[in-house]
Write an enzyme that holds these catalytic residues in place. Structure first.
Site, PDB file in Angstrom:
ATOM      1  N   HIS A   1       0.613  -1.536   0.059  1.00  0.00           N
ATOM      2  CA  HIS A   1      -0.043   0.354   0.391  1.00  0.00           C
ATOM      3  C   HIS A   1       1.125   1.495   0.284  1.00  0.00           C
ATOM      4  O   HIS A   1       2.149   1.239   0.283  1.00  0.00           O
ATOM      5  CB  HIS A   1      -0.460  -0.362   1.561  1.00  0.00           C
TER       6      HIS A   1
ATOM      7  N   ASP B   1       3.288  -4.416   8.282  1.00  0.00           N
ATOM      8  CA  ASP B   1       1.206  -3.498   7.478  1.00  0.00           C
ATOM      9  C   ASP B   1       0.468  -4.293   8.205  1.00  0.00           C
ATOM     10  O   ASP B   1       0.257  -5.343   7.221  1.00  0.00           O
ATOM     11  CB  ASP B   1       1.176  -2.429   6.315  1.00  0.00           C
TER      12      ASP B   1
ATOM     13  N   GLN C   1      -4.949  -4.683   7.148  1.00  0.00           N
ATOM     14  CA  GLN C   1      -5.518  -6.041   6.704  1.00  0.00           C
ATOM     15  C   GLN C   1      -5.761  -6.612   7.187  1.00  0.00           C
ATOM     16  O   GLN C   1      -6.875  -8.604   6.919  1.00  0.00           O
ATOM     17  CB  GLN C   1      -5.733  -6.161   4.879  1.00  0.00           C
TER      18      GLN C   1
ATOM     19  N   LYS D   1     -10.817  -0.772  10.015  1.00  0.00           N
ATOM     20  CA  LYS D   1     -11.531  -1.171   8.841  1.00  0.00           C
ATOM     21  C   LYS D   1     -11.440  -2.819   9.966  1.00  0.00           C
ATOM     22  O   LYS D   1     -11.441  -4.277   9.754  1.00  0.00           O
ATOM     23  CB  LYS D   1      -9.616  -2.125   8.357  1.00  0.00           C
TER      24      LYS D   1
ATOM     25  N   CYS E   1      -5.221   1.467  -4.366  1.00  0.00           N
ATOM     26  CA  CYS E   1      -3.484   2.742  -3.730  1.00  0.00           C
ATOM     27  C   CYS E   1      -2.475   2.120  -3.557  1.00  0.00           C
ATOM     28  O   CYS E   1      -1.486   1.893  -2.091  1.00  0.00           O
ATOM     29  CB  CYS E   1      -3.656   3.027  -1.914  1.00  0.00           C
TER      30      CYS E   1
HETATM   31  N1  PMP Z   1      -2.134  -0.591   4.685  1.00  0.00           N
HETATM   32  C1  PMP Z   1      -3.007  -1.515   4.010  1.00  0.00           C
HETATM   33  C2  PMP Z   1      -2.620  -2.482   3.497  1.00  0.00           C
HETATM   34  C3  PMP Z   1      -4.093  -0.988   4.206  1.00  0.00           C
HETATM   35  O1  PMP Z   1      -4.979  -1.534   3.391  1.00  0.00           O
HETATM   36  C4  PMP Z   1      -4.612   0.339   5.032  1.00  0.00           C
HETATM   37  C5  PMP Z   1      -6.082   1.052   4.403  1.00  0.00           C
HETATM   38  N2  PMP Z   1      -6.492   0.987   2.841  1.00  0.00           N
HETATM   39  C6  PMP Z   1      -3.066   1.177   4.936  1.00  0.00           C
HETATM   40  C7  PMP Z   1      -2.338  -0.095   5.655  1.00  0.00           C
HETATM   41  C8  PMP Z   1      -3.785   2.547   5.919  1.00  0.00           C
HETATM   42  O2  PMP Z   1      -4.221   2.887   6.494  1.00  0.00           O
HETATM   43  P1  PMP Z   1      -5.406   4.104   6.877  1.00  0.00           P
HETATM   44  O3  PMP Z   1      -5.643   4.780   6.175  1.00  0.00           O
HETATM   45  O4  PMP Z   1      -6.354   3.684   8.210  1.00  0.00           O
HETATM   46  O5  PMP Z   1      -3.720   4.615   7.669  1.00  0.00           O
END
Ligand code: PMP
Length: 405
Positions: free
Chosen positions: A122, A199, A202, A225, A363
């Site tokens: 991401h 990270d 998910q 999430k 993203c």
């Molecule tokens: N890493 C992953 C794998 C994600 O799916 C996301 C959210 N789409 C993020 C980071 C970023 O998370 P946040 O927007 O809650 O900071």
């Protein structure tokens, strides 16, 4: 077996109609919906205990502080952290990763040192490391994937060396659903003396994560999430690392003593929590953890796995369908394309029928570039989704394909 029909009653937002149709919410990887228990906890905080934390001696201040710290304890227990001081509250996964890049990175990574990330990351787990590498003249290395969306572990072994200072990879891919072999990734990195940030944005919503069993150095995730509020995230870190790291931001709460000729910093976790934190959302997060644990995280994982399999089978005969991300280990994320059709067109036709899916690059622009596609349509499932919803989705997808092809 959990009963999603019963669970749905806890989610007021799911009762509404969209474009005249019952809402089918399949955008859970972006953010999940919140049960009444979490919404009530938020209202309860403001109606019964709102005060600033860690500062006052009065009744409300103590009550708010207690509730705030209870969430820290609940998070520590949920991910099996050795101590609650190793849980730092942030705004989300993005801030957690930036904290590590700005504090650990700036102080322990230097010129010529190497950081390994992967192709499927991401943007939140790419850009902070690019910024750090620019500043420190460190080298960013990118671990490639195969066409199914799996990390190439043999290449990883070859990329690792004593120059590797940090490995930062995702536990579960938001765009493909791939579950990465993080235990192995961490073990191999440690053999070379490198630290590892995972990270987990998910992963924690779907799986039981044990940071001690993983032996991970840093683990980041977001409340929103996992049925919790927005604007609240977590960074777990090993104690010795967190203690050696300087603060990320300066201000109130993160200090012991402030003098114009020098300031001493507070202990962990407060050293990293400058200013008035997001008290209400932190407090409400405890209700989200209780909610997930009340249902059972194993049962949630099993239900979502069943939904994924059901969805794969249901859409496999849609004309032009191509699944994107076919890893052997997958979470409940179904990314796909209808050949020759822009994902956005599919998303708009589904929205007209009350079905919320995500379209675009999720993203993860470098991942889309690697796969040679502009983006995908993504349906991602949560505890309250049902097979009946997937039946409607498959029917409407077929109709969309008929219109668009
Ligand atoms: N890493 C992953 C794998 C994600 O799916 C996301 C959210 N789409 C993020 C980071 C970023 O998370 P946040 O927007 O809650 O900071």
């Amino acid at each position: 077996m959990l009963n999603p029909e019963l669970i749905r009653r806890d989610f007021p937002i799911l009762q509404q109609k969209v474009n005249g149709k019952p809402l089918i919410y399949f955008d859970n990887a972006a953010t999940s919906q919140k049960p009444r228990q979490v919404i009530d906890a938020l209202a309860h905080y403001y109606t019964s205990m709102n005060a600033n934390v860690h500062r006052g001696v009065h009744f409300l201040a103590e009550k708010a502080t207690e509730a705030f710290e209870e969430t820290r304890q609940a998070v520590a227990q949920m991910i099996n952290a050795p101590a609650k001081e190793q849980i730092i509250f942030t705004r989300g996964t993005t801030e957690s990763i930036n904290l590590v890049a700005a504090s650990y990175g700036r102080n322990f990574i230097g010129e010529g040192d190497e950081i390994i990330i992967s192709t499927m990351e991401h943007h939140s787990n790419i850009v902070p490391w690019q910024m750090l590498c620019l500043e420190k003249k460190a080298v960013l290395k990118v671990l490639p994937i195969n066409d199914a969306g799996e990390l190439l572990m043999e290449e990883y072994r070859q990329m690792l060396s004593t120059r590797t200072k940090l490995v930062a990879v995702m536990h579960v891919s938001n765009a493909l659903g791939t579950v990465n072999p993080v235990s192995e990734i961490i073990r191999l990195a440690h053999e070379q003396g490198a630290k590892v940030l995972i990270d987990g944005a998910q992963a924690v919503p779907h799986y039981l994560v044990d940071v001690q069993a993983l032996d991970v150095d840093f683990y980041a995730f977001s409340a929103h999430k996992m049925y919790g509020p927005t604007g609240m995230g977590i960074l777990y870190g090993k104690r010795d690392l967190l203690e050696a790291m300087p603060p990320y931001m300066g201000g109130g709460e993160m200090i012991k003593e402030v003098r114009f000729n020098g300031t001493t910093y507070n202990d962990i976790p407060y050293k990293f929590e400058a200013g008035t934190p997001n008290i209400a959302d932190v407090v409400a997060m405890k209700a989200a953890i209780d909610y997930m644990q009340g249902i059972g995280q194993q049962a949630i994982a099993q239900h979502e796995q069943n939904l994924l399999q059901y969805a794969v089978d249901s859409i496999s005969s849609v004309p032009g369908i191509r699944l994107v991300g076919t890893a052997k280990q997958k979470a409940s994320v179904l990314s796909f394309l209808i050949e020759g059709v822009h994902p956005m067109d599919v998303g708009m036709l589904l929205d007209a029928k009350g079905i919320a899916v995500r379209t675009g690059n999720h993203c993860a622009m470098p991942l889309m570039e690697r796969l040679g596609i502009p983006g995908t349509v993504r349906a991602s499932f949560a505890v309250y989704n049902t097979e009946a919803e997937i039946d409607t989705f498959a029917k409407e997808l077929r109709r969309a394909a008929d219109i668009l092809l």
